[in-house]
Design a protein around this motif. Structure first.
Motif, PDB file in Angstrom:
ATOM      1  N   PHE A 128       0.816  -1.218   0.000  1.00 51.66           N
ATOM      2  CA  PHE A 128       0.000   0.000   0.000  1.00 51.66           C
ATOM      3  C   PHE A 128       0.849   1.267   0.000  1.00 51.66           C
ATOM      4  CE2 PHE A 128      -2.762  -3.136   2.245  1.00 51.66           C
ATOM      5  CZ  PHE A 128      -3.676  -3.284   1.215  1.00 51.66           C
ATOM      6  N   HIS A 129       2.163   1.081  -0.185  1.00 51.67           N
ATOM      7  CA  HIS A 129       3.068   2.228  -0.137  1.00 51.67           C
ATOM      8  C   HIS A 129       3.907   2.307  -1.398  1.00 51.67           C
ATOM      9  CE1 HIS A 129       1.995   1.763   4.071  1.00 51.67           C
ATOM     10  NE2 HIS A 129       2.472   2.972   4.313  1.00 51.67           N
ATOM     11  N   ALA A 130       4.303   3.545  -1.733  1.00 53.70           N
ATOM     12  CA  ALA A 130       5.294   3.709  -2.793  1.00 53.70           C
ATOM     13  C   ALA A 130       6.651   3.697  -2.100  1.00 53.70           C
ATOM     14  CB  ALA A 130       5.074   5.035  -3.516  1.00 53.70           C
ATOM     15  N   TRP A 131       7.557   2.835  -2.571  1.00 59.87           N
ATOM     16  CA  TRP A 131       8.845   2.769  -1.903  1.00 59.87           C
ATOM     17  C   TRP A 131       9.947   2.372  -2.880  1.00 59.87           C
ATOM     18  CZ3 TRP A 131      11.832  -1.165   1.216  1.00 59.87           C
ATOM     19  CH2 TRP A 131      12.767  -0.507   2.054  1.00 59.87           C
ATOM     20  N   ASN A 132      11.017   3.157  -2.874  1.00 59.85           N
ATOM     21  CA  ASN A 132      12.123   2.825  -3.771  1.00 59.85           C
ATOM     22  C   ASN A 132      13.314   2.246  -3.001  1.00 59.85           C
ATOM     23  OD1 ASN A 132      13.183   4.969  -2.455  1.00 59.85           O
ATOM     24  ND2 ASN A 132      13.552   6.231  -4.283  1.00 59.85           N
ATOM     25  N   GLY A 133      13.087   1.845  -1.769  1.00 57.63           N
ATOM     26  CA  GLY A 133      14.147   1.209  -0.997  1.00 57.63           C
ATOM     27  C   GLY A 133      15.020   2.186  -0.243  1.00 57.63           C
ATOM     28  N   VAL A 134      14.881   3.482  -0.517  1.00 57.21           N
ATOM     29  CA  VAL A 134      15.738   4.466   0.144  1.00 57.21           C
ATOM     30  C   VAL A 134      14.909   5.446   0.973  1.00 57.21           C
ATOM     31  CG1 VAL A 134      17.543   6.194  -0.148  1.00 57.21           C
ATOM     32  CG2 VAL A 134      17.374   4.276  -1.764  1.00 57.21           C
ATOM     33  N   LYS A 135      14.038   6.182   0.305  1.00 54.36           N
ATOM     34  CA  LYS A 135      13.227   7.188   0.998  1.00 54.36           C
ATOM     35  C   LYS A 135      12.230   6.507   1.945  1.00 54.36           C
ATOM     36  CE  LYS A 135      11.882   9.321  -2.707  1.00 54.36           C
ATOM     37  NZ  LYS A 135      11.455  10.208  -3.790  1.00 54.36           N
ATOM     38  N   THR A 136      11.557   7.334   2.758  1.00 53.75           N
ATOM     39  CA  THR A 136      10.522   6.786   3.630  1.00 53.75           C
ATOM     40  C   THR A 136       9.355   6.314   2.759  1.00 53.75           C
ATOM     41  OG1 THR A 136      11.059   8.781   4.833  1.00 53.75           O
ATOM     42  CG2 THR A 136       9.478   7.277   5.885  1.00 53.75           C
ATOM     43  N   PRO A 137       8.792   5.124   3.068  1.00 52.15           N
ATOM     44  CA  PRO A 137       7.649   4.660   2.291  1.00 52.15           C
ATOM     45  C   PRO A 137       6.489   5.653   2.395  1.00 52.15           C
ATOM     46  CG  PRO A 137       8.494   2.895   3.683  1.00 52.15           C
ATOM     47  CD  PRO A 137       9.225   4.142   4.076  1.00 52.15           C
ATOM     48  N   GLU A 138       5.830   5.880   1.279  1.00 52.76           N
ATOM     49  CA  GLU A 138       4.743   6.851   1.256  1.00 52.76           C
ATOM     50  C   GLU A 138       3.431   6.120   0.986  1.00 52.76           C
ATOM     51  OE1 GLU A 138       3.163  10.266  -1.819  1.00 52.76           O
ATOM     52  OE2 GLU A 138       5.166   9.400  -2.073  1.00 52.76           O
ATOM     53  N   PHE A 139       2.443   6.344   1.868  1.00 52.66           N
ATOM     54  CA  PHE A 139       1.173   5.634   1.733  1.00 52.66           C
ATOM     55  C   PHE A 139       0.415   6.085   0.485  1.00 52.66           C
ATOM     56  CE2 PHE A 139      -3.377   5.052   2.509  1.00 52.66           C
ATOM     57  CZ  PHE A 139      -3.399   3.695   2.810  1.00 52.66           C
ATOM     58  N   ILE A 140       0.029   5.122  -0.364  1.00 53.98           N
ATOM     59  CA  ILE A 140      -0.712   5.505  -1.569  1.00 53.98           C
ATOM     60  C   ILE A 140      -1.956   4.658  -1.768  1.00 53.98           C
ATOM     61  CG2 ILE A 140       1.197   6.542  -2.877  1.00 53.98           C
ATOM     62  CD1 ILE A 140       1.510   3.803  -4.248  1.00 53.98           C
ATOM     63  N   GLY A 141      -2.395   3.967  -0.718  1.00 55.87           N
ATOM     64  CA  GLY A 141      -3.620   3.170  -0.826  1.00 55.87           C
ATOM     65  C   GLY A 141      -3.500   2.068  -1.850  1.00 55.87           C
TER      66      GLY A 141
END
Lengths: 295, 277
Positions: free
Chosen positions: A36-49
């Protein structure tokens, strides 16, 4: 609860349970979180439903991979099991040393790692100087680039798959054949049943549960096919799936999104989508069994 | 039980020709290695080895001139550590689940068995992320540890542990053996065959594992045999077909040897997983 009395038991299962919790239960839950998150392995995961799920469901690669998968599964599972059943019945006709020899010969490809099956067959399929094209050449058939011609790629994969899995399923079916009571055949013989009738009316029905197991197991494995198409098409995380994505399958697509595109949230969601499709198809098989009354 | 639906001649012709189809790719790989280098693969169908010394030369070359030997070591260590871990952890838990009762036993066991139904596809990415967070990428523990809690191994060992008579356990307890001593001196020796079978199957599985090392060992010094074979065979590889086939053959030797030695155990293990499962 008498903890002191039970402590030794818990201590003994602890290593297994801790590893199981850490490397099975936790990954499933964290996978759900990542999906449920956008995550590129570096930044904090961002909730995107549900955006990941939506993105996958509407992507062209997903449609291609699923279409390839369904075609592949529909061919390779029944074919592999029919071949395995034929091999088992054939081996069952021999006794002693020869039965052993044939069983082992048919089983040998199973022993090889899947990555080797793929790499050996790549050279067999090679254009112009490959073994298969050379043999076709004896009959005057022009060279075919099996692994680069969208018309043949899928069948080339099925052939490798059957070469490997037939022996595996044969061994399981052979064990099932051994469990059929001899009395049944004797009774049938007294009633004047032919060999063929015995196979159709005794062997196959009695093998029901075993055949159901190999179909289910074969289906679940085939749905997650990765090594063979990945290596047959000489894939890497930047290019995979072969010409016009004719050998693109869901697990490959998932791995590409995770390690080629560094989109871990999307890849986690992909895993759940694929798992749900596997569960749905397996459930359909079980429902079919209930309905047909196979035991 | 034998029911001959095939006429005798036909059955022999059929059985032998299928054996040829099954074995030929492996035989062909051996022949490509044991032939003079430089002969294009196509010039002869390579029905038999033409030059043994040439093959030995290629094997020497690949072991000394490339990183293949190192990958071989990584793969062997990976397999051996996995076997040791799976057997120890699995047999400890199987001993408890099969022979004793304690609170939550059914629940815990049920959850573990459910995991057999869960496809690898759903756990591999999050397991990779966890391994990465632990700082275990490109390490041996990163390769080995995530695969140790094998539900299949637990299930298989339990089948054998169940057959141990309760009187034996009771007798050992009356002799003053501790819980752990009963496991070590009574249960394990009785499960020797199951342990050997599980060890062999685990070896085959680990040696053939391609996907997990592919993502965990991204550095060349941690490559496994599968990865090196994959790279040798890739379209961008600069290796000649002789070298590629030598790499393939060497990767095939351990499982083939295992099969020649333990064929009965392997076949029984596979058959058991299918008929009892």
């Amino acid at each position: 609860m008498n903890l002191r009395r039970h402590l030794p038991h818990y201590l003994m299962i602890a290593p297994f349970m801790i590893l199981f919790a850490a490397f099975f239960l936790y990954p499933i839950l964290s996978g759900l979180y990542y999906s449920f998150h956008a995550w590129n392995g570096v930044k904090t995961p961002e909730f995107i439903g549900l955006a990941n799920y939506q993105k996958i469901a509407t992507s062209r690669d997903f449609a291609t991979a699923m279409r390839n998968l369904l075609t592949y599964v529909a061919i390779t599972v029944p074919l592999g099991i029919l071949v395995a059943l034929g091999l088992a019945l054939l081996v069952d006709n021999f006794t002693g040393r020869w039965a052993n020899f044939f069983r082992n010969a048919y089983f040998l490809p199973v022993v090889l790692p899947a990555f080797l099956a793929a790499t050996i067959w790549r050279w067999i399929y090679a254009p112009n100087f490959g073994l298969l094209n050379m043999m076709l050449g004896w009959f005057g058939i022009p060279s075919v680039n099996f692994l680069n011609d969208t018309g043949t790629m899928l069948y080339a994969l099925v052939a490798v798959d059957v070469w490997v899995s037939a022996g595996f399923n044969m061994v399981i079916i052979l064990a099932g054949l051994k469990n059929i009571p001899v009395e049944l055949y004797e009774a049938a013989r007294l009633d004047g049943a032919s060999k063929r009738q015995q196979i159709v009316h005794i062997t196959i029905p009695m093998l029901g549960p075993v055949l159901f197991f190999v179909v289910t197991y074969g289906l679940i494995s085939a749905m997650q096919v990765f090594d063979k198409p990945w290596l047959l098409t000489g894939s890497s995380f930047t290019t995979y799936g072969g010409r016009r994505n004719a050998l693109l399958f869901p697990v490959m697509d998932m791995m590409g999104r995770a390690f080629g595109g560094v989109r871990f949230g999307e890849a986690a969601a992909y895993g759940f989508i694929l798992t749900l499709s596997i569960v749905a198809l397996t459930a359909a098989l079980f429902a079919l069994r209930q309905w047909r009354g196979w035991r | 039980m034998s029911i001959p639906p095939f006429p005798t001649i036909l059955k022999w012709v059929l059985a032998l020709s299928i054996a040829v189809i099954a074995l030929f790719p492996i035989w062909w790989m051996i022949n490509v290695v044991f032939a003079l280098p430089g002969e294009p693969v196509s010039l002869n169908p390579r029905l038999w080895p033409t030059s043994i010394p040439a093959g030995i030369d290629k094997i020497r070359l690949i072991l000394t001139e490339t990183d293949y030997l190192r990958a071989y070591g990584v793969s062997l260590l990976y397999a051996l550590l996995t076997i040791a871990g799976v057997l120890i952890v699995g047999s400890l838990a199987a001993f408890e689940f099969a022979l004793f009762d304690f609170p939550c036993r059914k629940l815990l066991f049920g959850v573990v068995m459910l995991s057999l139904m869960v496809p690898t596809a759903v756990t591999i990415i999050p397991t990779y992320l966890l391994t990465s967070n632990l700082g275990w990428l490109n390490t041996m523990q990163g390769l080995v540890v995530p695969g140790l809690a094998s539900a299949f191994g637990l299930f298989m060992l339990m089948q054998f542990m169940r057959a141990i008579p309760a009187d034996m356990i009771e007798a050992a307890r009356l002799d003053g053996a501790s819980h752990f001593q009963i496991y070590w001196h009574v249960a394990l020796p009785l499960c020797r065959n199951a342990l050997i079978t599980l060890a062999i199957l685990t070896f085959m599985q680990t040696w053939g594992n391609y996907m997990w090392p592919l993502i965990v060992s991204s550095r060349p010094e941690m490559y496994t045999v599968g990865q090196v074979v994959g790279l040798f065979n890739s379209p961008l590889s600069h290796q000649t077909v002789d070298m590629v086939m030598t790499a393939n053959l060497l990767a095939a030797i351990p499982p083939l040897l295992f099969f020649l030695i333990f064929q009965r155990k392997i076949v029984e293990g596979i058959a058991m997983s299918g008929t009892k499962g």
